[in-house]
Design a protein around this motif. Structure first.
Motif, PDB file in Angstrom:
ATOM      1  N   GLU A  83      16.787  40.677  18.739  1.00 50.38           N
ATOM      2  CA  GLU A  83      17.699  41.146  17.792  1.00 50.38           C
ATOM      3  C   GLU A  83      17.961  40.362  16.953  1.00 50.38           C
ATOM      4  O   GLU A  83      18.836  40.994  15.943  1.00 50.38           O
ATOM      5  CB  GLU A  83      18.801  39.952  19.172  1.00 50.38           C
ATOM      6  CG  GLU A  83      20.415  40.797  19.389  1.00 50.38           C
ATOM      7  CD  GLU A  83      20.438  41.930  19.266  1.00 50.38           C
ATOM      8  OE1 GLU A  83      21.336  41.934  18.969  1.00 50.38           O
ATOM      9  OE2 GLU A  83      19.489  42.742  20.017  1.00 50.38           O
ATOM     10  N   ARG A  86      17.050  43.020  15.000  1.00 49.12           N
ATOM     11  CA  ARG A  86      18.072  44.489  14.610  1.00 49.12           C
ATOM     12  C   ARG A  86      18.753  44.062  13.245  1.00 49.12           C
ATOM     13  O   ARG A  86      20.172  45.155  13.231  1.00 49.12           O
ATOM     14  CB  ARG A  86      18.554  44.383  15.800  1.00 49.12           C
ATOM     15  CG  ARG A  86      18.943  46.061  16.652  1.00 49.12           C
ATOM     16  CD  ARG A  86      18.928  46.304  18.011  1.00 49.12           C
ATOM     17  NE  ARG A  86      20.199  45.115  17.957  1.00 49.12           N
ATOM     18  CZ  ARG A  86      21.450  45.889  18.017  1.00 49.12           C
ATOM     19  NH1 ARG A  86      21.559  47.099  17.524  1.00 49.12           N
ATOM     20  NH2 ARG A  86      22.521  45.431  18.991  1.00 49.12           N
ATOM     21  N   TRP A  87      19.721  42.766  13.603  1.00 52.07           N
ATOM     22  CA  TRP A  87      20.876  42.117  12.698  1.00 52.07           C
ATOM     23  C   TRP A  87      20.835  42.407  11.179  1.00 52.07           C
ATOM     24  O   TRP A  87      21.645  42.965  10.130  1.00 52.07           O
ATOM     25  CB  TRP A  87      21.227  41.250  13.259  1.00 52.07           C
ATOM     26  CG  TRP A  87      21.728  41.059  14.204  1.00 52.07           C
ATOM     27  CD1 TRP A  87      21.813  42.118  15.423  1.00 52.07           C
ATOM     28  CD2 TRP A  87      22.315  39.976  15.146  1.00 52.07           C
ATOM     29  NE1 TRP A  87      22.603  41.737  16.385  1.00 52.07           N
ATOM     30  CE2 TRP A  87      22.736  40.051  16.452  1.00 52.07           C
ATOM     31  CE3 TRP A  87      22.373  38.648  14.736  1.00 52.07           C
ATOM     32  CZ2 TRP A  87      23.459  39.232  17.249  1.00 52.07           C
ATOM     33  CZ3 TRP A  87      23.021  37.564  15.433  1.00 52.07           C
ATOM     34  CH2 TRP A  87      23.566  37.790  17.258  1.00 52.07           C
ATOM     35  N   PRO A 111      27.624  35.430  12.808  1.00 52.28           N
ATOM     36  CA  PRO A 111      28.174  37.822  13.314  1.00 52.28           C
ATOM     37  C   PRO A 111      29.584  37.774  14.341  1.00 52.28           C
ATOM     38  O   PRO A 111      29.985  36.406  13.964  1.00 52.28           O
ATOM     39  CB  PRO A 111      27.044  37.968  14.763  1.00 52.28           C
ATOM     40  CG  PRO A 111      26.683  35.964  14.851  1.00 52.28           C
ATOM     41  CD  PRO A 111      26.738  35.132  13.699  1.00 52.28           C
ATOM     42  N   ARG A 115      28.024  41.796  17.857  1.00 53.76           N
ATOM     43  CA  ARG A 115      26.491  41.474  17.467  1.00 53.76           C
ATOM     44  C   ARG A 115      26.193  41.147  18.612  1.00 53.76           C
ATOM     45  O   ARG A 115      25.505  40.235  20.178  1.00 53.76           O
ATOM     46  CB  ARG A 115      26.219  41.176  16.130  1.00 53.76           C
ATOM     47  CG  ARG A 115      26.207  41.677  15.196  1.00 53.76           C
ATOM     48  CD  ARG A 115      26.178  41.511  13.876  1.00 53.76           C
ATOM     49  NE  ARG A 115      25.470  42.803  13.008  1.00 53.76           N
ATOM     50  CZ  ARG A 115      24.836  42.725  11.899  1.00 53.76           C
ATOM     51  NH1 ARG A 115      24.943  41.502  11.200  1.00 53.76           N
ATOM     52  NH2 ARG A 115      24.640  44.168  11.251  1.00 53.76           N
ATOM     53  N   ASP A 306      32.532  47.747  16.322  1.00 55.46           N
ATOM     54  CA  ASP A 306      31.595  48.301  16.043  1.00 55.46           C
ATOM     55  C   ASP A 306      31.927  50.524  15.123  1.00 55.46           C
ATOM     56  O   ASP A 306      31.341  50.974  14.425  1.00 55.46           O
ATOM     57  CB  ASP A 306      30.885  48.979  16.309  1.00 55.46           C
ATOM     58  CG  ASP A 306      29.995  47.388  16.646  1.00 55.46           C
ATOM     59  OD1 ASP A 306      29.645  46.617  15.609  1.00 55.46           O
ATOM     60  OD2 ASP A 306      29.032  47.771  18.030  1.00 55.46           O
TER      61      ASP A 306
END
Length: 389
Positions: A83, A86-87, A111, A115, A306
Motif C-alpha cells: 500500500e 501505491r502511495w 497521509p 489514503r 480524492d
C-alpha cells in the motif's frame, strides 16, 4: 414280426424325445447355476460393505474464524508495504522502528484520510477486526487488532514554519438560524469562516452581514448521512439517488439563498461523501462556479478529497472538531490542541458550531492565539497545494 418291429420303433422314438428334454433341462440348470454364481460374485462386495459396521464419524477440526486471531506479522507487513508503494513510497524510504516496536519510520509526508481509508480496506481482507487510526497530532498511523497495536507508521515531522506563518482556520457551521448568534461571532475580531445552511430562515441575511464585515462565506451543503431518513439533513438535502439535473436544481437554490459564497463544506453527508458518483456531481458544479470544497470528514470512508483532486478543484479537509461536547473548558482544550497541531504542521483547520459555549470559548481563546504568533485566517488561505487564494 412286422408288428413287433413297429412297436420297437415307437419306443425308440419316445426314448430319444425324452433324452432331448433331459439334455435341454440340464443345460437350463447349468445356465441357471452359472448366472447365480456370477450374480453372487457381483453382489459380494456391496453385501460385504452393507453388512460391515459403520465407520466412526470423521473428526474435522473446527476452522478458526478470521477474527479469532490477528493476521500473521509477515503477511501484514507485506500488505502495508504494497500500500505504501501505491502511495509512491519506495522500500528504500522505510526504516524499521526500534526493536520491540513493529512498524516503520516512513520518509514521506503525513497521509490524508482517504489514503488511510484505502489502507484500512486492504487490511480488512486479512481480518475484519483490523482497524486503521490516524494520530495526526503525533504524525502516526496506527494499525490495531481489537485493542492490540499490530503496526505503527511514523511519518516525517513537518518542516518548521517561518515565524508568523503558523495559521489556523476556524469554520463555524450551521449558521443562518439565529441573527443574534451571528452578531456575537462577528464581534470576535478574527477571520472566522461562516458556513451557512441554505435552508435556514436567516441564511441570506447572515451571508450578507458576514460578507460586509469581511468574513469568508461557505455554503454548508446538506448531504445524505448514514441512517437516512431517520437521520435527517434537511428537506432540500443532496441525496445519493439524485441525478445531475436534480443536484443542479438544489445547488442553484443554495447559491441564491447564500450569496457571496466562495466555497462549500458538507453538512452531515457520511453516506454522500463516501459515494464517488454522487461527489463527482456536486464537485463538478462547484468547479464550474470556481468554488472550492472543504471535507468536514464526517466519515473515514470519504472520497471527497480524492474526487476533488481528480477534477483539479481546490480542496482541504477538517483536522479537528472543536465542540463535540458543549462545555467551555473542553472546547478551549480543543482549540489549544488545534493550535499545537498548527505549530507542528504550519497550519490546521477546525470546525465548530454556534453553541453559546463555543462562542464564549472562541471569544476568550482567539486573542491568546494571536499573542502566541498564531494567525486566524479564512479557510481559503489553507487550500491544498494552492498557497492560499
Amino acid at each position: 414280426m412286422a408288428k413287433k418291429s413297429k412297436k420297437t420303433t415307437k419306443r425308440s422314438g419316445k426314448a430319444s424325445g425324452l433324452g432331448g428334454w433331459r439334455l435341454f433341462h440340464t443345460v437350463l440348470v447349468v445356465l441357471g447355476v452359472l448366472i447365480l454364481i456370477v450374480a453372487a460374485i457381483g453382489l459380494y462386495e456391496p453385501l460385504q460393505k452393507w453388512l460391515a459396521p459403520a465407520p466412526p464419524p470423521l473428526q474435522v477440526a473446527p476452522i478458526p474464524r478470521a477474527e479469532a486471531r490477528p493476521p500473521a506479522a509477515k503477511v501484514l507487513r507485506a500488505e502495508i508495504e504494497h500500500e505504501l508503494e501505491r502511495w509512491g513510497v519506495p522500500r528504500a524510504g522505510l526504516r524499521s522502528l526500534p526493536e520491540g516496536t513493529p512498524g516503520y519510520q516512513v520518509a514521506a509526508d503525513y497521509p490524508g484520510q482517504a489514503r488511510c481509508s484505502d489502507l484500512a480496506v486492504r487490511l480488512s481482507a486479512l481480518s475484519p477486526v483490523v482497524r486503521v487510526e490516524r494520530d495526526v497530532e503525533n504524525g502516526r498511523v496506527m494499525v490495531y487488532w481489537r485493542e492490540r497495536t499490530l503496526f505503527q507508521l511514523h511519518f516525517l515531522p513537518p518542516k518548521p514554519s517561518r515565524p508568523g506563518k503558523v495559521r489556523v482556520a476556524i469554520i463555524v457551521d450551521d449558521l443562518g438560524r439565529d441573527l443574534a448568534v451571528a452578531e456575537r461571532l462577528l464581534a470576535i475580531k478574527a477571520a472566522l469562516t461562516f458556513s451557512i445552511l441554505p435552508g435556514e430562515a436567516h441564511a441570506h441575511e447572515v451571508a450578507v452581514r458576514a460578507h460586509r464585515r469581511g468574513r469568508e462565506v461557505l455554503i454548508h451543503l446538506p448531504m445524505e448521512p448514514e441512517g437516512f431518513p431517520e437521520v435527517n439533513p434537511g428537506a432540500d438535502a443532496l441525496l445519493v439517488a439524485q441525478n445531475l439535473q436534480d443536484v443542479r436544481i438544489r445547488y442553484n437554490s443554495y447559491r441564491q439563498r447564500v450569496p457571496y459564497a466562495v466555497g462549500g463544506n458538507n453538512h452531515m453527508g457520511s453516506r454522500y461523501t463516501a459515494d464517488r458518483a454522487a461527489m463527482q456531481r456536486i464537485l463538478e458544479l462547484l468547479h464550474e462556479d470556481g468554488l472550492f470544497f472543504i471535507d468536514s470528514r464526517t466519515t473515514p470512508n470519504s472520497v471527497a478529497m480524492d474526487e476533488a483532486r481528480a477534477l483539479g478543484l481546490a480542496v482541504a479537509g477538517r483536522d479537528l472538531f472543536l465542540d463535540n461536547e458543549a462545555d467551555v473548558a473542553k472546547i478551549t482544550a480543543q482549540i489549544n490542541k488545534l493550535a499545537k497541531l498548527a505549530q507542528r504542521r504550519g497550519q490546521a483547520i477546525g470546525i465548530c458550531h454556534p453553541h453559546p459555549e463555543t462562542v464564549t470559548a472562541l471569544a476568550r481563546v482567539v486573542p491568546q492565539l494571536r499573542r502566541h504568533g498564531i494567525e486566524i485566517v479564512a479557510v481559503s488561505a489553507l487550500l491544498e497545494g494552492s498557497g492560499g487564494r
